[in-house]
Design a protein around this motif. Structure first.
Motif, mmCIF file in Angstrom:
data_model
loop_
_atom_site.group_PDB
_atom_site.id
_atom_site.type_symbol
_atom_site.label_atom_id
_atom_site.label_comp_id
_atom_site.label_asym_id
_atom_site.label_seq_id
_atom_site.Cartn_x
_atom_site.Cartn_y
_atom_site.Cartn_z
ATOM 1 N N LEU A 1 -56.886 110.433 -59.516
ATOM 2 C CA LEU A 1 -56.826 109.440 -58.127
ATOM 3 C C LEU A 1 -58.452 109.129 -58.346
ATOM 4 C CD1 LEU A 1 -54.905 110.912 -54.767
ATOM 5 C CD2 LEU A 1 -54.373 108.993 -56.718
ATOM 6 N N GLU B 1 -61.898 104.658 -49.056
ATOM 7 C CA GLU B 1 -61.827 104.420 -47.643
ATOM 8 C C GLU B 1 -60.250 104.574 -46.938
ATOM 9 O OE1 GLU B 1 -62.083 100.431 -45.860
ATOM 10 O OE2 GLU B 1 -61.265 100.714 -43.737
ATOM 11 N N ASP C 1 -59.337 108.161 -47.529
ATOM 12 C CA ASP C 1 -59.153 108.257 -48.846
ATOM 13 C C ASP C 1 -59.857 110.009 -48.604
ATOM 14 O OD1 ASP C 1 -57.312 108.323 -50.103
ATOM 15 O OD2 ASP C 1 -58.228 107.010 -52.150
ATOM 16 N N GLN D 1 -59.977 113.676 -46.623
ATOM 17 C CA GLN D 1 -59.651 114.350 -45.223
ATOM 18 C C GLN D 1 -60.266 115.404 -44.892
ATOM 19 O OE1 GLN D 1 -55.196 115.452 -45.319
ATOM 20 N NE2 GLN D 1 -54.969 113.339 -45.423
ATOM 21 N N SER E 1 -58.652 109.833 -42.893
ATOM 22 C CA SER E 1 -57.329 109.016 -42.891
ATOM 23 C C SER E 1 -56.667 109.989 -41.780
ATOM 24 C CB SER E 1 -56.987 109.482 -44.220
ATOM 25 O OG SER E 1 -56.718 110.314 -43.947
ATOM 26 N N GLN E 2 -57.666 111.498 -41.961
ATOM 27 C CA GLN E 2 -56.879 111.506 -40.880
ATOM 28 C C GLN E 2 -57.920 113.347 -40.856
ATOM 29 O OE1 GLN E 2 -52.875 113.455 -41.942
ATOM 30 N NE2 GLN E 2 -52.845 114.853 -40.465
ATOM 31 N N TYR E 3 -57.119 113.808 -39.595
ATOM 32 C CA TYR E 3 -58.162 115.008 -39.197
ATOM 33 C C TYR E 3 -57.533 116.601 -38.806
ATOM 34 C CZ TYR E 3 -62.952 113.012 -38.222
ATOM 35 O OH TYR E 3 -63.967 111.657 -38.448
ATOM 36 N N ARG F 1 -54.927 120.741 -49.667
ATOM 37 C CA ARG F 1 -53.313 120.942 -50.608
ATOM 38 C C ARG F 1 -52.558 118.620 -50.466
ATOM 39 N NH1 ARG F 1 -52.495 124.382 -46.010
ATOM 40 N NH2 ARG F 1 -51.583 122.896 -45.347
ATOM 41 N N THR G 1 -51.597 116.956 -53.850
ATOM 42 C CA THR G 1 -50.354 116.760 -53.721
ATOM 43 C C THR G 1 -50.340 114.665 -53.660
ATOM 44 O OG1 THR G 1 -49.880 116.338 -51.909
ATOM 45 C CG2 THR G 1 -48.945 117.988 -52.497
ATOM 46 N N GLY G 2 -51.550 114.500 -53.685
ATOM 47 C CA GLY G 2 -51.996 112.995 -54.377
ATOM 48 C C GLY G 2 -51.904 112.458 -52.893
ATOM 49 N N GLU G 3 -51.842 113.149 -51.868
ATOM 50 C CA GLU G 3 -51.572 112.261 -50.114
ATOM 51 C C GLU G 3 -53.368 112.071 -49.842
ATOM 52 O OE1 GLU G 3 -48.931 111.779 -47.937
ATOM 53 O OE2 GLU G 3 -48.042 112.282 -50.046
ATOM 54 N N THR G 4 -53.999 112.449 -50.058
ATOM 55 C CA THR G 4 -55.748 111.407 -49.792
ATOM 56 C C THR G 4 -56.513 112.189 -51.416
ATOM 57 O OG1 THR G 4 -57.631 112.171 -48.425
ATOM 58 C CG2 THR G 4 -56.668 113.658 -49.283
ATOM 59 N N ALA G 5 -57.893 111.547 -51.560
ATOM 60 C CA ALA G 5 -58.108 111.649 -52.904
ATOM 61 C C ALA G 5 -59.245 112.797 -52.647
ATOM 62 C CB ALA G 5 -58.834 110.176 -52.942
ATOM 63 N N ALA H 1 -52.575 121.991 -60.034
ATOM 64 C CA ALA H 1 -52.847 120.670 -58.955
ATOM 65 C C ALA H 1 -54.824 120.436 -60.121
ATOM 66 C CB ALA H 1 -53.310 121.291 -57.972
#
Lengths: 340, 728
Positions: free
Chosen positions: A140, A158, A160, A162, A200-202, A211, A215-219, A236
């Motif tokens: 990414l 932005e 991206d 965590q 994006s998320q705490y 993790r 898996t690409g859920e975040t950069a 990974a």
């Protein structure tokens, strides 16, 4: 359905409670383990094979384990608490939940491990260390990879990045304390407020961000570097980064629970867990922390502390209950309450 | 009156005998076997200096003396002495703790109190049972429950159990809301916790910022319960009222979510709708936009919860539909009403108790749900997760957790009250024992299309989720879509070998699997028993405090599992009831958490069965117990089935309370799976979940076989024929 039936059922239920063995039997050890399950499993098996003592192991995160030990204070069920960031171990020591023990192995320990023991009045000891950093997904982030804490503020990331919530995670609390020591408190909160735009998320768990990155859920995930390395080793596309400005670190710890059912087995495990042979099990279980025995071989993939710019992390201050409560309250007020 | 005193004479004497036995011949403390002999009994302990037993023993002796007089059951003296004995029984447990006396004067009077005492054993337990039995008998003799001893015993026993395993721990935790970290009373702290702005904010509605966690929780609960009830109703109508050809398949699919361990659906939804998810990627390619993280937060939790709760509402509504007497609908049709009018004016009003029960169940489940918000929540905070992290987070704050739990409790009580208002005082009785012939009306065509339009997308989505669960455990890494087949994950969890010594289990999941099966297998029948009994007592017995009783039973369900877990550890880690670390605490926790479901299902079923049949049974001389077994239970079989299945699978899939109660010796499957998800071992978690689900399906089939189906009139025939054909 008569009274007889009902009472038979009630009797059966209660009979269970009366017959279940509650106190642990001889040659047993109840181990509370706070590292990855894979490592926990390998440790219990190895100790069992070595000593014949049957290990009953539960794996929980350090926050959960601390809560459990505090709740069981009147009648402790566990013997040893092995692993997890040092802060909750220090807090348990401060509150007298864990027992003082000076292992004969102490003279083989690294400085940071002994310092942890001294800070706690010999109620805990360092078993591994690892630097804080971050990891990015190289699929990414293909050009101009981030190398410093400051790079994480870049608008191209932005939504991206965590990181865990410091209220639940020792990892994230380590980051908060690191920033405060690195930049000064007000500047640190300014930085975190700016970083908030990219978060994006705490997450709740400390290693969840990496993790998600794997898996690409975040950069980018802000985690301990050994967690990032573990993802890389498992295939990974993660690159671990030691931030250029310098960073903090954790001292994973081990404590004997005060008043546990098998104190002798607990001390046997404690001494054994500090031997090089026991500490080298980590690498076989995808855990790349730096072991605390000076004779233990550091896993090849482990990020070396001497290659990282480390700050002089004040464990006594930032591991104290009052300072942590204060910082977390400020975090809640200034960062946690910002609109997502 | 003469008959009552004659029979209760023997029963009262028997309870007294048990009390004497437990005080003199059985080991009072835990750790000794049942037949350890009188040397460890309360009497022997009292003689050797543990003087705090004397008041209890004296009360028991006095009771024995009173029992020699004629008509002692109706005497005030006997009742007073029994109450005194019960009080002294409780007092001796709390007067002396594990490490010494709990107050100075106790230590002053009894020197040996300084040694402390351990938890109750066989003697202590049976003494409690005897006192409960005796008390129920005496109040029955004085006219409680119209002198019905069986009902009186059930009520007293359930109240005693609820007090011990619901109110006592919650009281202990509730006190924590009013004290500060040093343990002093602090009302200001309580008020500060209660009025915190991050609880009540409504900024998300006005567009600027985030809503408070309470608002989030309510919004999620209402949306989730509404959607789940609608979906459950659609499913129930499709199965019960149409000739839809794949009813069995539909039933099977709808059972799937209920037997799915937590976390794994969340993981599957991420794999489908996450930023790198299949569906997100496909749609993003199609519309040429950047994939987003839209699923994290309210949408994701909502999807997962509707998927998870629809089967519960489906089961409740199906048993309501099955119990609607078709003669009413037939009458409406015969009188010339169109199908839609019949549905609107006859079927729908009769469904209301079921709908309310289903909505309430889903709403409360949503409030207490922990597994889905923690995986899919993103920045969307709900109460259960916040409580969990107030208890296990880096900032351990039991007081805050207790305050939040009280808010959650209040929300549940409001929901309950609304349901009562909505149902009103109308009569929903349709199964009366009178003529019951006829067939249920088929669904009006327009509704049928509507129902299909709701159900079919849901079927597709469910299938997609479960294909991932079926496949994910058996490929190398489902998270990165590396689909090379492997049995490696399964072997990590369930490896076994046939060695010379016999079967050797090496897999890491065996321990938790075996414990889980044992615990669920023991908890389910007990849960059903308590739940159905409670429903029967509430619906059919007239006794003082019935409303409070009904309310009390709902409490356990309303308190989020996380808090139940911590309160259990706090309350039961010390004498007199010292059971943490055992399998018993897991079983007890499940019984009292799941029993309200059996009760609700039982109530909804009983609301439709006319009392006249039971009255007939009793007029002909059957006692309360016989009537319950021979008349009521066969009529409410669907409710029994619902209760059994629900309590069994919940015991196997619950996580939030369990996570505090598992021990190294008794670990549960869900705690193990949570660890795997936490560690990112998605594949291992999915593999274990798949195995767990297969085991549960087998168990549900066995339960269905054991319970059987209710046979009312000719209604079952609809199952075999199309509704359009005339039955005869």
């Amino acid at each position: 359905m008569t009274i007889r039936h009902i009472s038979a059922a009630v009797f059966a239920a209660a009979g269970l409670s009366a017959t279940m063995p509650v106190a642990a039997q001889a040659d047993e050890l109840v181990l509370y383990c706070s590292v990855q399950e894979e490592w926990c499993r390998a440790m219990s098996e190895a100790f069992q094979r070595e000593t014949g003592i049957n290990v009953l192991m539960t794996r929980r995160s350090s926050g959960e384990t601390y809560a459990q030990i505090a709740a069981e204070r009147e009648q402790p069920r566990g013997d040893v608490w092995w692993g997890g960031t040092g802060d909750p171990h220090l807090q348990a020591a401060q509150e007298g939940l864990t027992a003082e023990y000076r292992s004969p192995m102490l003279d083989q320990m690294q400085d940071w491990s002994v310092r942890q023991a001294e800070t706690s009045g010999y109620r805990t000891v360092g078993i591994y260390a690892g630097g804080l950093g971050f990891g990015y997904n190289s699929d990414l982030v293909t050009e101009n990879p981030p190398a410093c804490w400051a790079d994480l503020l870049d608008p191209r990331f932005e939504d991206d990045v965590q990181v865990a919530n410091p209220n639940s995670s020792g990892t994230s609390y380590t980051m908060l304390a690191t920033m405060v020591q690195l930049m000064g408190e007000d500047e640190a909160f300014q930085y975190l407020a700016q970083l908030h735009n990219n978060i994006s998320q705490y997450t709740q768990s400390g290693s969840a961000p990496i993790r998600a990155a794997a898996t690409g859920e975040t950069a980018i995930g802000i985690v301990f570097m050994h967690d990032a390395v573990a993802q890389t080793v498992q295939g990974a596309p993660i690159v671990a980064v030691a931030p250029c400005e310098g960073t903090g670190y954790e001292v994973g710890s081990m404590s004997i629970i005060e008043g546990g059912p098998n104190p002798e087995a607990a001390r046997a495990f404690y001494d054994w867990a500090l031997t090089p042979a026991a500490q080298e099990i980590g690498a076989t279980a995808n855990s790349f922390q730096i072991p605390s025995n000076i004779n233990s071989a550091t896993p090849e993939a482990a990020p070396r502390l001497e290659e990282i710019t480390l700050i002089d992390y004040d464990f006594a201050l930032y591991g104290s209950s009052e300072e942590r409560t204060r910082l977390l309250q400020r975090w809640d007020a200034e960062i946690g309450s910002l609109p997502q | 009156m003469a008959r009552i005193s004659l029979t209760s004479d023997r029963a009262g004497a028997a309870w007294l005998g048990l009390l004497a036995l437990s005080l003199t011949a059985l080991p009072w403390y835990k750790g000794a076997g049942l037949l350890a002999g009188p040397a460890a009994s309360a009497l022997a302990e009292a003689l050797s200096g543990r003087g705090w037993f004397w008041p209890l023993i004296a009360a028991a002796l006095a009771l024995g003396a009173v029992a020699l007089t004629r008509g002692w059951q109706v005497s005030r003296l006997a009742l007073g002495l029994t109450l005194a004995a019960a009080f002294l029984y409780v007092w001796q447990g709390f007067a002396v703790g594990l490490r010494g006396p709990s107050s100075d004067w106790v230590g002053g009077v009894f020197a040996r109190a300084a040694e402390g005492q351990t938890g109750l054993g066989w003697g202590g337990f049976l003494a409690g049972v005897a006192l409960v039995g005796l008390l129920s008998d005496l109040v029955a003799a004085r006219g409680f429950c119209r002198g019905e001893r069986f009902a009186s015993f059930c009520i007293t026993a359930i109240v005693a159990l609820l007090t011990t395993f619901v109110f006592f721990p919650i009281l202990k935790l509730g006190l924590a809301a009013f004290v500060d970290t040093e343990g002093n009373l602090a009302l200001a702290t309580f008020w500060a916790r209660l009025s915190a702005p991050d609880l009540w904010g409504v900024a998300c509605f006005t567009g600027g910022g985030r809503c408070g966690v309470v608002v989030n929780t309510v919004v999620l609960g209402v949306l989730s319960a509404t959607l789940a009830t609608a979906l459950g109703l659609a499913l129930a109508l499709l199965v019960n009222r149409t000739d839809f050809r794949m009813k069995r398949a539909l039933r099977a699919i709808s059972i799937l979510p209920i037997i799915t361990p937590p976390f794994v659906v969340g993981v599957a939804i991420i794999l489908l709708f996450g930023r790198t998810g299949l569906v997100t990627g496909f749609v993003a390619d199609l519309m040429e936009v950047r994939p987003t993280r839209w699923v994290y937060g309210l949408p994701g939790i909502l999807i997962a919860q509707v998927l998870a709760f629809a089967p519960v509402t489906f089961l409740v509504l199906l048993s309501t539909l099955e119990a609607i007497n078709p003669t009413l609908e037939e009458a409406s049709r015969t009188l010339g009403a169109r199908a839609m009018t019949t549905f609107r004016t006859v079927t729908w009003p009769l469904l209301r108790p079921g709908l309310a029960a289903a909505f309430l169940l889903a709403f409360i489940e949503s409030l207490a749900d922990f597994g889905n918000p923690i995986v899919l929540g993103g920045g969307y905070e709900v109460l259960s997760v916040k409580i969990f992290f107030a208890v296990v987070g880096a900032r351990y704050d039991l007081g805050n957790a207790a305050t939040l739990a009280m808010i959650l409790l209040a929300l549940t009580l409001i929901a309950f009250w609304l349901q009562m208002r909505w149902m009103g005082k109308k009569s929903y009785v349709t199964v009366t024992g009178k003529s019951d012939a006829g067939l249920a009306a088929p669904l009006p065509p327009i509704l049928k299309i509507g129902v299909l339009a709701v159900v079919l997308p849901w079927v597709l989505f469910t299938l997609a989720v479960y294909i991932i669960i079926a496949v994910g455990g058996f490929v190398t890494d489902v998270g990165r879509w590396d689909l090379t087949p492997t049995l490696g994950h399964l072997s990590t969890a369930f490896r076994f070998e046939f060695a010379e010594t016999g079967l050797e289990l090496y897999g890491s999941a065996w321990d938790s699997m075996i414990t889980t099966l044992w615990v669920a297998g023991i908890a389910a029948p007990l849960t059903t028993l308590v739940g159905i009994l409670t429903a029967w007592l509430v619906a059919r017995q007239d006794f003082a405090g019935r409303r409070a009783f009904e309310f009390g039973t709902m409490l356990s369900f309303a308190i989020p599992g996380t808090v139940v877990g911590v309160s259990y550890v706090a309350a039961f880690n010390v004498p007199p009831v010292d059971i943490t670390g055992t399998a018993a605490i897991l079983i007890i926790c499940f019984i009292f958490r799941n029993m309200p479901v059996g009760m609700r299902a039982g109530l909804a079923a009983l609301a439709q069965i006319d009392k006249s049949m039971e009255e007939a049974s009793q007029t002909m001389g059957a006692g309360g117990g016989t009537t319950l077994r021979r008349v009521v239970l066969p009529l409410i079989r669907p409710a029994v089935f619902t209760a059994l299945v629900y309590s069994f699978v919940t015991a196997m899939t619950a996580v939030s309370a369990v996570i505090f109660l598992v021990s190294a010796r008794h670990n549960m499957a869900t705690a193990y799976i949570m660890g795997r998800v936490e560690a990112g071992e998605y594949a291992l978690a999915i593999a274990y979940s798949a195995v767990l689900m297969i085991v549960m399906i087998l168990c549900v089939v066995v339960i269905q076989f054991l319970v059987g189906t209710r046979k009312l009139g000719r209604r079952q025939e609809l199952q075999g024929r199309t509704a359009a054909e005339p039955a005869e």
